[in-house]
Write an enzyme that holds these catalytic residues in place. Structure first.
Site, PDB file in Angstrom:
ATOM      1  N   CYS A  16      18.737  39.331  40.739  1.00  0.00           N
ATOM      2  CA  CYS A  16      17.418  39.782  41.208  1.00  0.00           C
ATOM      3  C   CYS A  16      16.937  40.874  40.268  1.00  0.00           C
ATOM      4  O   CYS A  16      17.708  41.754  39.884  1.00  0.00           O
ATOM      5  CB  CYS A  16      17.499  40.323  42.636  1.00  0.00           C
TER       6      CYS A  16
ATOM      7  N   CYS B 201      24.649  41.066  54.716  1.00  0.00           N
ATOM      8  CA  CYS B 201      23.450  41.362  53.931  1.00  0.00           C
ATOM      9  C   CYS B 201      23.770  42.262  52.763  1.00  0.00           C
ATOM     10  O   CYS B 201      24.395  43.292  52.925  1.00  0.00           O
ATOM     11  CB  CYS B 201      22.453  42.161  54.765  1.00  0.00           C
TER      12      CYS B 201
ATOM     13  N   GLU C  83      25.089  32.353  46.280  1.00  0.00           N
ATOM     14  CA  GLU C  83      25.766  32.195  47.565  1.00  0.00           C
ATOM     15  C   GLU C  83      24.793  31.806  48.677  1.00  0.00           C
ATOM     16  O   GLU C  83      23.623  32.176  48.661  1.00  0.00           O
ATOM     17  CB  GLU C  83      26.485  33.508  47.922  1.00  0.00           C
TER      18      GLU C  83
ATOM     19  N   CYS D 262      17.201  46.898  43.728  1.00  0.00           N
ATOM     20  CA  CYS D 262      17.317  47.906  44.778  1.00  0.00           C
ATOM     21  C   CYS D 262      18.699  48.573  44.696  1.00  0.00           C
ATOM     22  O   CYS D 262      19.703  47.930  44.451  1.00  0.00           O
ATOM     23  CB  CYS D 262      17.110  47.294  46.157  1.00  0.00           C
TER      24      CYS D 262
ATOM     25  N   SER E 232      11.183  44.203  53.625  1.00  0.00           N
ATOM     26  CA  SER E 232      12.249  45.194  53.464  1.00  0.00           C
ATOM     27  C   SER E 232      11.633  46.554  53.200  1.00  0.00           C
ATOM     28  O   SER E 232      11.173  46.820  52.099  1.00  0.00           O
ATOM     29  CB  SER E 232      13.148  44.779  52.301  1.00  0.00           C
ATOM     30  N   LEU E 233      11.632  47.390  54.197  1.00  0.00           N
ATOM     31  CA  LEU E 233      10.919  48.670  54.120  1.00  0.00           C
ATOM     32  C   LEU E 233      11.849  49.786  53.609  1.00  0.00           C
ATOM     33  O   LEU E 233      11.584  50.394  52.597  1.00  0.00           O
ATOM     34  CB  LEU E 233      10.389  49.012  55.519  1.00  0.00           C
TER      35      LEU E 233
ATOM     36  N   ASN F 132      25.801  47.675  54.219  1.00  0.00           N
ATOM     37  CA  ASN F 132      27.071  47.032  53.897  1.00  0.00           C
ATOM     38  C   ASN F 132      27.517  47.504  52.534  1.00  0.00           C
ATOM     39  O   ASN F 132      26.894  47.175  51.532  1.00  0.00           O
ATOM     40  CB  ASN F 132      26.910  45.513  53.917  1.00  0.00           C
TER      41      ASN F 132
ATOM     42  N   CYS G 259      21.499  31.449  55.535  1.00  0.00           N
ATOM     43  CA  CYS G 259      20.905  32.450  54.659  1.00  0.00           C
ATOM     44  C   CYS G 259      20.956  31.885  53.235  1.00  0.00           C
ATOM     45  O   CYS G 259      22.019  31.562  52.730  1.00  0.00           O
ATOM     46  CB  CYS G 259      21.721  33.734  54.798  1.00  0.00           C
TER      47      CYS G 259
ATOM     48  N   CYS H 297      21.749  47.337  46.956  1.00  0.00           N
ATOM     49  CA  CYS H 297      21.973  45.895  47.064  1.00  0.00           C
ATOM     50  C   CYS H 297      22.874  45.395  45.940  1.00  0.00           C
ATOM     51  O   CYS H 297      22.609  45.648  44.760  1.00  0.00           O
ATOM     52  CB  CYS H 297      20.613  45.179  47.029  1.00  0.00           C
TER      53      CYS H 297
ATOM     54  N   SER I 116      12.026  36.738  53.385  1.00  0.00           N
ATOM     55  CA  SER I 116      12.201  38.183  53.348  1.00  0.00           C
ATOM     56  C   SER I 116      11.797  38.672  51.967  1.00  0.00           C
ATOM     57  O   SER I 116      12.213  38.116  50.955  1.00  0.00           O
ATOM     58  CB  SER I 116      13.677  38.517  53.618  1.00  0.00           C
TER      59      SER I 116
END
Ligand code: SAH
Ligand code: SF4
Length: 389
Positions: A119, A352, A99, A123, A227-228, A309, A112, A126, A205
Site C-alpha cells: 500500500c 486488522c 492475504e 499509515c 479510517s479516521l 494489533n 476480508c 499498519c 474501507s
C-alpha cells in the site's frame, strides 16, 4: 468493448464482470445468455475448466479453451486460528503475495479481501503500509480471493449453500487507489448471477481518497468504512499521510455526499486505538465535536474502535482495555453508536493491520515510514503521552 485476446494470450474470465463477459462473448460471436451461463458456472458453481460446463456445446467449450482461462491464484499457505479464522496467503507472482481472511461468526461469515500488493498510503500503524507498495491487483486477482475461498469452504464444509455472506475490502491495500480494478470486482460480488451479495454486505474501507469516494457513490455504492484514527488534522497528517492531501473537513464533506447514495444511512468510522497517541479523553471529546458538528450538521456515523494489533516494526502499543472502554463510553454517552472490534485470528497474525503478505516495495514507502517514526510521535498533540520505541 472487449476484443478477443491476441493469439497466444488467453483472457482470464475472472477479470470480467457480467457486462465485460458479455462483451467478450460478443467478440466471439456468442449471445449474451451464454455469458450469463458461463458467469454462473464460474462464480456460483466454482467451475475451473470448461469441460465441467456440460450445458455448453462442445464446439463452444473448445473455442473457449483456445482463447480463455479461469485462472485463480496459487495458494502459498493456509493458516487456521483456534477461533475458526482462516488466513490464506496467495502468490501473485513477481515475489509478491497477498492475504485474505475468512472470519466466521454466529450470524455471518465475512471474507476480508486485499486490493493491492502492499500500500502506498503508508499509515504508521499498519503492517501493510510498512511493507511499501508493489502493484495494484487486477480485477481477476481481487475476485479470485472470493472465488477460491467460497468454493474451497463449500467443499470443506460439505455444502452447496453459500458460505460467505459479507465481504470487506479491508485486507492489504487502499481499494480506492485501485479504482478501475475494484469496481468490476465489486460488481461480480453483487451480481445475482455471481455471489449475489447485497450492497449492505459489501464494504469498501478507505483511508479517505476523496475524489474516488465521489465516483464510487455514482458507479457502485456499497457500504463505506472510513479510517479516521484521529479527530484533528495535525495528528491525522502523521498517522494517515493521505490526510495532507485530503484533510478532515474535505473528507467529512465527501462522507455526507456519499450518504446520499449509500445503501446504509451511516458511514462507519474506524478508529485504531493507539496507546498514548489518540486514545485520551480530549481526543474523544474532539471526535464527538467533529462528527456531530462538522459543517453545522455533522455526519451520520457509527464508530468502530479497533484495538491496535501490534507488529514488531511499528514502535506502537495497544491502548489498555480500560482506556478503550472509557473512550467508547464518552462517545456512547454523546449519542454516537460505538462498537469495539473483536480481535480475531491474532494467533495467526490475521487481525486488522497485521496482513503483511510479502511485497517487493517499489516505492520506498517502507523506508519513508521508518524515517518519520520519531518525528510523528513528537508531533502528537498536547496531552498525548508520546511513546518512542
Ligand atoms: N486501506 C484501507 C483498507 C485496508 S486497512 C483503509 O485504510 O481503510 C483496514 C482497516 O484496518 C483500516 O481501518 C485500518 O486503519 C486498520 N488497521 C490498519 N493497521 C491496523 C493495526 N495494526 N491494528 C488495527 N487496525 C489496523
Ligand atoms: Fe494502506 Fe489502509 Fe494500511 Fe493505511 S491502513 S497503509 S491505507 S492498507
Amino acid at each position: 468493448m472487449t476484443s478477443p485476446p491476441e493469439s497466444g494470450r488467453r483472457a482470464n474470465l475472472l477479470d470480467y464482470d457480467l457486462e465485460g463477459l458479455a462483451a467478450f462473448c460478443a467478440s466471439l460471436g456468442e449471445k449474451r445468455f451464454r455469458a450469463t451461463q458461463l458467469f454462473r458456472w464460474i462464480h456460483q458453481r466454482g467451475a475451473r475448466d470448461f469441460d465441467q460446463m456440460t450445458d455448453l456445446a462442445k464446439s463452444l467449450r473448445d473455442k473457449l479453451k483456445a482463447c480463455a482461462t479461469i485462472e485463480g491464484l496459487a495458494v502459498a499457505s493456509r493458516q487456521e486460528s483456534a477461533d475458526g479464522t482462516i488466513k490464506w496467503l496467495f502468490d501473485v507472482g513477481g515475489g509478491n503475495a497477498v492475504e485474505a481472511v475468512y472470519i466466521p461468526e454466529a450470524d455471518r461469515a465475512t471474507l476480508c479481501v486485499s486490493s493491492q500488493a502492499g500500500c502506498a498510503v503508508g499509515c504508521r500503524f499498519c503492517s501493510t503500509g510498512h511493507q511499501g507498495f508493489s502493484r495494484n491487483l487486477t480485477t481477476g486477482e481481487i475476485v479470485a480471493q472470493l472465488w477460491y475461498a467460497e468454493h474451497h469452504l463449500r467443499e470443506q464444509l460439505g455444502t452447496r449453500e453459500r458460505v460467505i455472506s459479507n465481504v470487506v475490502m479491508m485486507g492489504m491495500g487502499e481499494p480506492l487507489q485501485n479504482y478501475s480494478a475494484l469496481v468490476p470486482a465489486l460488481r461480480v460480488m453483487l451480481d445475482d448471477h455471481g455471489y449475489g451479495l447485497s450492497r449492505r454486505r459489501v464494504t469498501v474501507s478507505t483511508s479517505g481518497v476523496v475524489p474516488m469516494m465521489d465516483r464510487l457513490a455514482q458507479d457502485c455504492p456499497v457500504a463505506l468504512a472510513v479510517s479516521l484514527h484521529a479527530p484533528g488534522d495535525a495528528l491525522r497528517d502523521n498517522l494517515v499521510p493521505l490526510n495532507r492531501k485530503y484533510p478532515l473537513a474535505e473528507l467529512l464533506d465527501a462522507c455526507n455526499r456519499y450518504l446520499e447514495h449509500a445503501p446504509r444511512d451511516f458511514i462507519t468510522f474506524e478508529y485504531c486505538m493507539l496507546d498514548g497517541v489518540n486514545d485520551q479523553p480530549e481526543h474523544a471529546r474532539e471526535l464527538i465535536e467533529l462528527v456531530r458538528h462538522h459543517a453545522g450538521r455533522g455526519v451520520n456515523c457509527k464508530l468502530n474502535l479497533i484495538p491496535f494489533n501490534p507488529f514488531p516494526q511499528s514502535g506502537l502499543t495497544r491502548s489498555p482495555h480500560s482506556r478503550v472502554a472509557a473512550f467508547a463510553a464518552l462517545l456512547s454517552d454523546a449519542g454516537i453508536v460505538t462498537t469495539v472490534r473483536k480481535t480475531r485470528g491474532d494467533d495467526i497474525a490475521a487481525a486488522c493491520g497485521q496482513l503483511a503478505g510479502d511485497v517487493k516495495d517499489r516505492t520506498r514507502v517502507g523506508e519513508r515510514i521508518a524515517r518519520q517514526r520519531t518525528v510523528i510521535l513528537k508531533r502528537a498533540p498536547a496531552g498525548a503521552v508520546a511513546k518512542e520505541s
